[in-house]
Design a protein around this motif. Structure first.
Motif, PDB file in Angstrom:
ATOM      1  N   ASP A  17       0.863  -1.181   0.000  1.00 57.40           N
ATOM      2  CA  ASP A  17       0.000   0.000   0.000  1.00 57.40           C
ATOM      3  C   ASP A  17       0.900   1.232   0.000  1.00 57.40           C
ATOM      4  O   ASP A  17       1.440   1.619   1.040  1.00 57.40           O
ATOM      5  N   ALA A  18       1.078   1.844  -1.172  1.00 58.17           N
ATOM      6  CA  ALA A  18       1.985   2.986  -1.304  1.00 58.17           C
ATOM      7  C   ALA A  18       1.480   4.206  -0.534  1.00 58.17           C
ATOM      8  O   ALA A  18       2.286   5.001  -0.042  1.00 58.17           O
ATOM      9  N   GLU A  19       0.177   4.333  -0.414  1.00 59.37           N
ATOM     10  CA  GLU A  19      -0.384   5.485   0.293  1.00 59.37           C
ATOM     11  C   GLU A  19      -0.019   5.451   1.785  1.00 59.37           C
ATOM     12  O   GLU A  19       0.344   6.458   2.370  1.00 59.37           O
ATOM     13  N   ASP A  20      -0.132   4.257   2.400  1.00 60.02           N
ATOM     14  CA  ASP A  20       0.178   4.121   3.818  1.00 60.02           C
ATOM     15  C   ASP A  20       1.600   3.622   4.060  1.00 60.02           C
ATOM     16  O   ASP A  20       2.035   3.510   5.210  1.00 60.02           O
ATOM     17  N   ASN A  21       2.318   3.275   2.977  1.00 65.40           N
ATOM     18  CA  ASN A  21       3.706   2.810   3.064  1.00 65.40           C
ATOM     19  C   ASN A  21       3.844   1.550   3.928  1.00 65.40           C
ATOM     20  O   ASN A  21       4.742   1.448   4.760  1.00 65.40           O
ATOM     21  N   ILE A  22       2.912   0.598   3.737  1.00 73.71           N
ATOM     22  CA  ILE A  22       2.946  -0.667   4.467  1.00 73.71           C
ATOM     23  C   ILE A  22       2.602  -1.823   3.533  1.00 73.71           C
ATOM     24  O   ILE A  22       2.022  -1.625   2.467  1.00 73.71           O
ATOM     25  N   PHE A  23       2.970  -3.009   3.957  1.00 78.16           N
ATOM     26  CA  PHE A  23       2.562  -4.227   3.285  1.00 78.16           C
ATOM     27  C   PHE A  23       1.307  -4.739   3.982  1.00 78.16           C
ATOM     28  O   PHE A  23       1.263  -4.788   5.211  1.00 78.16           O
ATOM     29  N   VAL A  24       0.301  -5.104   3.200  1.00 82.23           N
ATOM     30  CA  VAL A  24      -0.974  -5.570   3.742  1.00 82.23           C
ATOM     31  C   VAL A  24      -1.197  -7.004   3.257  1.00 82.23           C
ATOM     32  O   VAL A  24      -1.035  -7.292   2.075  1.00 82.23           O
ATOM     33  N   GLY A  25      -1.555  -7.871   4.197  1.00 81.24           N
ATOM     34  CA  GLY A  25      -1.770  -9.269   3.847  1.00 81.24           C
ATOM     35  C   GLY A  25      -3.150  -9.745   4.234  1.00 81.24           C
ATOM     36  O   GLY A  25      -3.755  -9.250   5.180  1.00 81.24           O
ATOM     37  N   GLU A  26      -3.627 -10.722   3.475  1.00 79.38           N
ATOM     38  CA  GLU A  26      -4.913 -11.352   3.756  1.00 79.38           C
ATOM     39  C   GLU A  26      -4.758 -12.848   3.532  1.00 79.38           C
ATOM     40  O   GLU A  26      -4.309 -13.287   2.471  1.00 79.38           O
ATOM     41  N   VAL A  27      -5.139 -13.636   4.539  1.00 78.44           N
ATOM     42  CA  VAL A  27      -5.092 -15.085   4.417  1.00 78.44           C
ATOM     43  C   VAL A  27      -6.212 -15.504   3.471  1.00 78.44           C
ATOM     44  O   VAL A  27      -7.352 -15.041   3.597  1.00 78.44           O
ATOM     45  N   ILE A  28      -5.883 -16.354   2.516  1.00 77.30           N
ATOM     46  CA  ILE A  28      -6.850 -16.796   1.520  1.00 77.30           C
ATOM     47  C   ILE A  28      -7.168 -18.274   1.721  1.00 77.30           C
ATOM     48  O   ILE A  28      -6.371 -19.015   2.292  1.00 77.30           O
TER      49      ILE A  28
END
Length: 61
Positions: A17-28
């Motif tokens: 997420d470039a806007e928040d400068n973080i990596f975001v993960g979701e378990v699938i």
């Protein structure tokens, strides 16, 4: 750009997420909603592992 992580047979989609400068993960592949984030690759990998470990403990209860 997204990537897939694997831990204990569980998989997560990771996006930056470039806007928040973080990596975001979701378990699938599970019916529950399990999300996590981190400010570095190492941190997001660790948070994924912690999320899965905590999820498995919760499922046992």
């Amino acid at each position: 750009m997204s990537s897939i992580l694997e831990y204990k047979g569980y998989h997560a989609s990771i996006e930056y997420d470039a806007e928040d400068n973080i990596f975001v993960g979701e378990v699938i592949g599970i019916t529950d909603s399990l999300n996590f984030h981190g400010t570095s690759v190492d941190e997001v990998k660790e948070m994924f592992k912690q999320s899965i470990d905590n999820y498995l403990i919760l499922c046992k209860k």
